[in-house]
Design a protein around this motif. Sequence first.
Motif, short mmCIF file in Angstrom:
data_model
loop_
_atom_site.label_atom_id
_atom_site.label_comp_id
_atom_site.label_asym_id
_atom_site.label_seq_id
_atom_site.Cartn_x
_atom_site.Cartn_y
_atom_site.Cartn_z
N LYS A 73 0.83 -1.20 0.00
CA LYS A 73 0.00 0.00 0.00
C LYS A 73 0.87 1.26 0.00
O LYS A 73 0.56 2.23 -0.69
CB LYS A 73 -0.92 -0.02 1.22
N GLU A 74 1.95 1.23 0.75
CA GLU A 74 2.85 2.38 0.80
C GLU A 74 3.51 2.62 -0.56
O GLU A 74 3.60 3.76 -1.01
CB GLU A 74 3.95 2.19 1.87
N GLU A 75 3.94 1.56 -1.21
CA GLU A 75 4.55 1.68 -2.54
C GLU A 75 3.53 2.20 -3.55
O GLU A 75 3.84 3.05 -4.39
CB GLU A 75 5.11 0.32 -2.99
N ASP A 76 2.31 1.71 -3.45
CA ASP A 76 1.24 2.16 -4.33
C ASP A 76 0.98 3.65 -4.13
O ASP A 76 0.84 4.41 -5.10
CB ASP A 76 -0.02 1.35 -4.06
N ARG A 77 0.93 4.09 -2.88
CA ARG A 77 0.70 5.51 -2.58
C ARG A 77 1.87 6.36 -3.10
O ARG A 77 1.66 7.43 -3.66
CB ARG A 77 0.53 5.71 -1.08
N ARG A 78 3.11 5.87 -2.93
CA ARG A 78 4.28 6.61 -3.40
C ARG A 78 4.25 6.76 -4.92
O ARG A 78 4.50 7.84 -5.46
CB ARG A 78 5.58 5.90 -2.98
N ARG A 79 3.88 5.70 -5.63
CA ARG A 79 3.78 5.77 -7.09
C ARG A 79 2.70 6.77 -7.52
O ARG A 79 2.88 7.52 -8.47
CB ARG A 79 3.44 4.39 -7.66
N PHE A 80 1.57 6.76 -6.80
CA PHE A 80 0.49 7.69 -7.10
C PHE A 80 0.95 9.13 -6.91
O PHE A 80 0.69 10.00 -7.74
CB PHE A 80 -0.73 7.38 -6.22
N GLU A 81 1.65 9.41 -5.81
CA GLU A 81 2.14 10.76 -5.54
C GLU A 81 3.15 11.19 -6.60
O GLU A 81 3.14 12.35 -7.03
CB GLU A 81 2.75 10.84 -4.14
N ASN A 82 4.01 10.29 -7.04
CA ASN A 82 4.95 10.61 -8.12
C ASN A 82 4.21 10.96 -9.41
O ASN A 82 4.59 11.89 -10.12
CB ASN A 82 5.91 9.44 -8.38
N LEU A 83 3.16 10.21 -9.70
CA LEU A 83 2.37 10.49 -10.89
C LEU A 83 1.71 11.87 -10.80
O LEU A 83 1.74 12.64 -11.76
CB LEU A 83 1.30 9.40 -11.07
N ILE A 84 1.15 12.20 -9.64
CA ILE A 84 0.53 13.51 -9.44
C ILE A 84 1.56 14.61 -9.60
O ILE A 84 1.30 15.63 -10.25
CB ILE A 84 -0.15 13.59 -8.06
N ASN A 85 2.75 14.42 -9.02
CA ASN A 85 3.81 15.43 -9.13
C ASN A 85 4.24 15.62 -10.59
O ASN A 85 4.49 16.75 -11.02
CB ASN A 85 5.01 15.06 -8.26
N ARG A 86 4.33 14.54 -11.35
CA ARG A 86 4.69 14.66 -12.77
C ARG A 86 3.62 15.43 -13.53
O ARG A 86 3.93 16.25 -14.39
CB ARG A 86 4.88 13.28 -13.40
#
Length: 95
Positions: A73-86
């Motif tokens: 779940k943490e990795e999924d959230r981190r990937r989502f935040e990276n996508l939002i930042n991009r």
Amino acid sequence: MSLDDFCRLTPDEFYECSKACHDQFEMLQQAEWERMRMLATITIQPHVKNKLTPAALLPFPWEKKPKGPQVSKEEDRRRFENLINRERHAEGRKV
């Protein structure tokens, strides 16, 4: 659940509630399929030479082991935040 309780749910709470409902539905469906597979095995067994097992007769997708690593779940959230930042960076360059 009352409408007021529903409206007060956080996104994480809503996700957990919907996941619980989905999991219960899946469990009921899988139990039905298991019963039907057992009935089919018992029905066919007298007509074959070798001993049949329900799993050999009809393997189910949920019995297969998942391929590849599971994402936490943490990795999924981190990937989502990276996508939002991009996305935000891309919007900033377009303006």
